[in-house]
Design an enzyme around this catalytic site. Sequence first.
Site, PDB file in Angstrom:
ATOM      1  N   LYS A  96       0.831  -1.205   0.000  1.00 40.19           N
ATOM      2  CA  LYS A  96       0.000   0.000   0.000  1.00 40.19           C
ATOM      3  C   LYS A  96       0.870   1.261   0.000  1.00 40.19           C
ATOM      4  O   LYS A  96       2.091   1.188   0.194  1.00 40.19           O
ATOM      5  CB  LYS A  96      -0.930  -0.045   1.218  1.00 40.19           C
ATOM      6  CG  LYS A  96      -1.929  -1.211   1.180  1.00 40.19           C
ATOM      7  CD  LYS A  96      -2.848  -1.188   2.396  1.00 40.19           C
ATOM      8  CE  LYS A  96      -3.863  -2.313   2.354  1.00 40.19           C
ATOM      9  NZ  LYS A  96      -4.811  -2.247   3.500  1.00 40.19           N
ATOM     10  N   TYR A 105     -12.557  -2.052  -2.398  1.00 40.88           N
ATOM     11  CA  TYR A 105     -13.063  -2.008  -1.023  1.00 40.88           C
ATOM     12  C   TYR A 105     -14.583  -1.827  -0.970  1.00 40.88           C
ATOM     13  O   TYR A 105     -15.113  -1.312   0.018  1.00 40.88           O
ATOM     14  CB  TYR A 105     -12.327  -0.926  -0.227  1.00 40.88           C
ATOM     15  CG  TYR A 105     -10.913  -1.368   0.129  1.00 40.88           C
ATOM     16  CD1 TYR A 105     -10.695  -2.552   0.840  1.00 40.88           C
ATOM     17  CD2 TYR A 105      -9.802  -0.640  -0.261  1.00 40.88           C
ATOM     18  CE1 TYR A 105      -9.413  -2.995   1.147  1.00 40.88           C
ATOM     19  CE2 TYR A 105      -8.501  -1.070   0.041  1.00 40.88           C
ATOM     20  CZ  TYR A 105      -8.329  -2.246   0.754  1.00 40.88           C
ATOM     21  OH  TYR A 105      -7.057  -2.688   1.057  1.00 40.88           O
ATOM     22  N   ASN A 163      -2.037   0.122   7.065  1.00 37.70           N
ATOM     23  CA  ASN A 163      -1.451  -1.135   7.533  1.00 37.70           C
ATOM     24  C   ASN A 163      -0.567  -1.832   6.490  1.00 37.70           C
ATOM     25  O   ASN A 163      -0.488  -3.049   6.442  1.00 37.70           O
ATOM     26  CB  ASN A 163      -2.549  -2.062   8.076  1.00 37.70           C
ATOM     27  CG  ASN A 163      -3.616  -2.323   7.026  1.00 37.70           C
ATOM     28  OD1 ASN A 163      -3.474  -1.906   5.881  1.00 37.70           O
ATOM     29  ND2 ASN A 163      -4.664  -3.023   7.397  1.00 37.70           N
ATOM     30  N   HIS A 182      -1.899  -5.397   1.517  1.00 37.03           N
ATOM     31  CA  HIS A 182      -3.156  -6.135   1.309  1.00 37.03           C
ATOM     32  C   HIS A 182      -2.835  -7.508   0.749  1.00 37.03           C
ATOM     33  O   HIS A 182      -1.903  -7.641  -0.048  1.00 37.03           O
ATOM     34  CB  HIS A 182      -4.049  -5.409   0.297  1.00 37.03           C
ATOM     35  CG  HIS A 182      -5.096  -6.308  -0.312  1.00 37.03           C
ATOM     36  ND1 HIS A 182      -6.281  -6.594   0.320  1.00 37.03           N
ATOM     37  CD2 HIS A 182      -5.101  -7.030  -1.461  1.00 37.03           C
ATOM     38  CE1 HIS A 182      -6.971  -7.446  -0.426  1.00 37.03           C
ATOM     39  NE2 HIS A 182      -6.283  -7.727  -1.514  1.00 37.03           N
ATOM     40  N   GLU A 201      -9.601 -10.023  -7.853  1.00 37.60           N
ATOM     41  CA  GLU A 201      -8.615  -8.960  -7.626  1.00 37.60           C
ATOM     42  C   GLU A 201      -7.490  -9.010  -8.663  1.00 37.60           C
ATOM     43  O   GLU A 201      -7.012  -7.974  -9.122  1.00 37.60           O
ATOM     44  CB  GLU A 201      -8.056  -9.079  -6.203  1.00 37.60           C
ATOM     45  CG  GLU A 201      -9.118  -8.734  -5.155  1.00 37.60           C
ATOM     46  CD  GLU A 201      -8.686  -9.019  -3.724  1.00 37.60           C
ATOM     47  OE1 GLU A 201      -7.555  -9.507  -3.510  1.00 37.60           O
ATOM     48  OE2 GLU A 201      -9.500  -8.754  -2.821  1.00 37.60           O
TER      49      GLU A 201
HETATM   50  N1  LIG Z   1     -11.995   0.020  11.606  1.00 37.52           N
HETATM   51  C1  LIG Z   1     -11.217   0.485  10.619  1.00 37.52           C
HETATM   52  N2  LIG Z   1     -10.783   1.760  10.613  1.00 37.52           N
HETATM   53  C2  LIG Z   1     -10.033   2.250   9.605  1.00 37.52           C
HETATM   54  N3  LIG Z   1      -9.635   1.525   8.524  1.00 37.52           N
HETATM   55  C3  LIG Z   1     -10.032   0.235   8.480  1.00 37.52           C
HETATM   56  C4  LIG Z   1     -10.839  -0.356   9.507  1.00 37.52           C
HETATM   57  N4  LIG Z   1     -11.080  -1.659   9.173  1.00 37.52           N
HETATM   58  C5  LIG Z   1     -10.451  -1.857   8.000  1.00 37.52           C
HETATM   59  N5  LIG Z   1      -9.827  -0.718   7.578  1.00 37.52           N
HETATM   60  C6  LIG Z   1      -9.048  -0.559   6.345  1.00 37.52           C
HETATM   61  O1  LIG Z   1      -9.702  -1.261   5.302  1.00 37.52           O
HETATM   62  C7  LIG Z   1      -8.866  -2.304   4.829  1.00 37.52           C
HETATM   63  C8  LIG Z   1      -9.700  -3.508   4.412  1.00 37.52           C
HETATM   64  O2  LIG Z   1     -10.321  -4.064   5.549  1.00 37.52           O
HETATM   65  P1  LIG Z   1     -10.565  -5.632   5.660  1.00 37.52           P
HETATM   66  O3  LIG Z   1     -11.631  -5.820   6.672  1.00 37.52           O
HETATM   67  O4  LIG Z   1     -10.752  -6.211   4.298  1.00 37.52           O
HETATM   68  O5  LIG Z   1      -9.178  -6.129   6.333  1.00 37.52           O
HETATM   69  P2  LIG Z   1      -7.992  -7.000   5.724  1.00 37.52           P
HETATM   70  O6  LIG Z   1      -8.551  -8.088   4.845  1.00 37.52           O
HETATM   71  O7  LIG Z   1      -7.108  -7.404   6.846  1.00 37.52           O
HETATM   72  O8  LIG Z   1      -7.200  -5.931   4.867  1.00 37.52           O
HETATM   73  P3  LIG Z   1      -6.916  -5.924   3.286  1.00 37.52           P
HETATM   74  O9  LIG Z   1      -8.246  -6.241   2.575  1.00 37.52           O
HETATM   75  O10 LIG Z   1      -6.423  -4.527   2.999  1.00 37.52           O
HETATM   76  O11 LIG Z   1      -5.901  -7.002   3.071  1.00 37.52           O
HETATM   77  C9  LIG Z   1      -7.893  -2.578   5.984  1.00 37.52           C
HETATM   78  O12 LIG Z   1      -6.709  -3.208   5.581  1.00 37.52           O
HETATM   79  C10 LIG Z   1      -7.648  -1.181   6.485  1.00 37.52           C
HETATM   80  O13 LIG Z   1      -6.743  -0.487   5.630  1.00 37.52           O
HETATM   81 MG   LIG Z   2      -9.680  -7.659   3.107  1.00 40.50          MG
END
Ligand SMILES: Nc1ncnc2c1ncn2[C@@H]1O[C@H](COP(=O)(O)OP(=O)(O)OP(=O)(O)O)[C@@H](O)[C@H]1O
Ligand SMILES: [Mg+2]
Length: 143
Positions: free
Chosen positions: A10, A50, A113, A116, A127
């Site tokens: 990211k 997203y 974070n 992804h 994706e």
């Molecule tokens: N509560 C939150 N507050 C702020 N940002 C969030 C929150 N939850 C998720 N995100 C953001 O949205 C992204 C996608 O959330 P998801 O629930 O799909 O988590 P993930 O699968 O661990 O992450 P990713 O899809 O990015 O690999 C997270 O990686 C983070 O960047």
């Molecule tokens: Mg995810």
Amino acid sequence: MTEQTLVIIKPDGVRHNLIGRILQRFEDRRLVISHMRLDTMTEELARKHYAHLQDRPFFQEILDYMTSGPVVYLVLEGENIIQLVRTMVGVTDGAKAAPGTIRGDFATNKSENIIHASDSPEAARAEIERFFGKVPAIIECVS
Ligand SMILES: Nc1ncnc2c1ncn2[C@@H]1O[C@H](COP(=O)(O)OP(=O)(O)OP(=O)(O)O)[C@@H](O)[C@H]1O
Ligand SMILES: [Mg+2]
């Protein structure tokens, strides 16, 4: 089962000069990187990627974050690679991710974070097509 998965380093990962260290972890485990591209995500693609979070209050924050600078798109392939890479990435919240995982070592919060990774075969297929279009079938690599 041999699979492909989509990984995105990211914008914060690229900004903090972590591309090399993240790729090193995949290479150290002898994972096969089959496609790689540095690019800036458009808002349109971020919205699609997203879409499952579109009703959450932080959706606009995610769009701004993911379009804030270049990202690195990767396709990795191998046996059970989807779950393997998710384990290497760690849980969503960097503050809770285990030490030794990518987020546990390089991230400290839930929104920004670093990385992804696809979470299922269906997500991986969608994706990969979203960010690479049609990619060649899996090639067996001799290491
Ligand atoms: N509560 C939150 N507050 C702020 N940002 C969030 C929150 N939850 C998720 N995100 C953001 O949205 C992204 C996608 O959330 P998801 O629930 O799909 O988590 P993930 O699968 O661990 O992450 P990713 O899809 O990015 O690999 C997270 O990686 C983070 O960047
Ligand atoms: Mg995810």
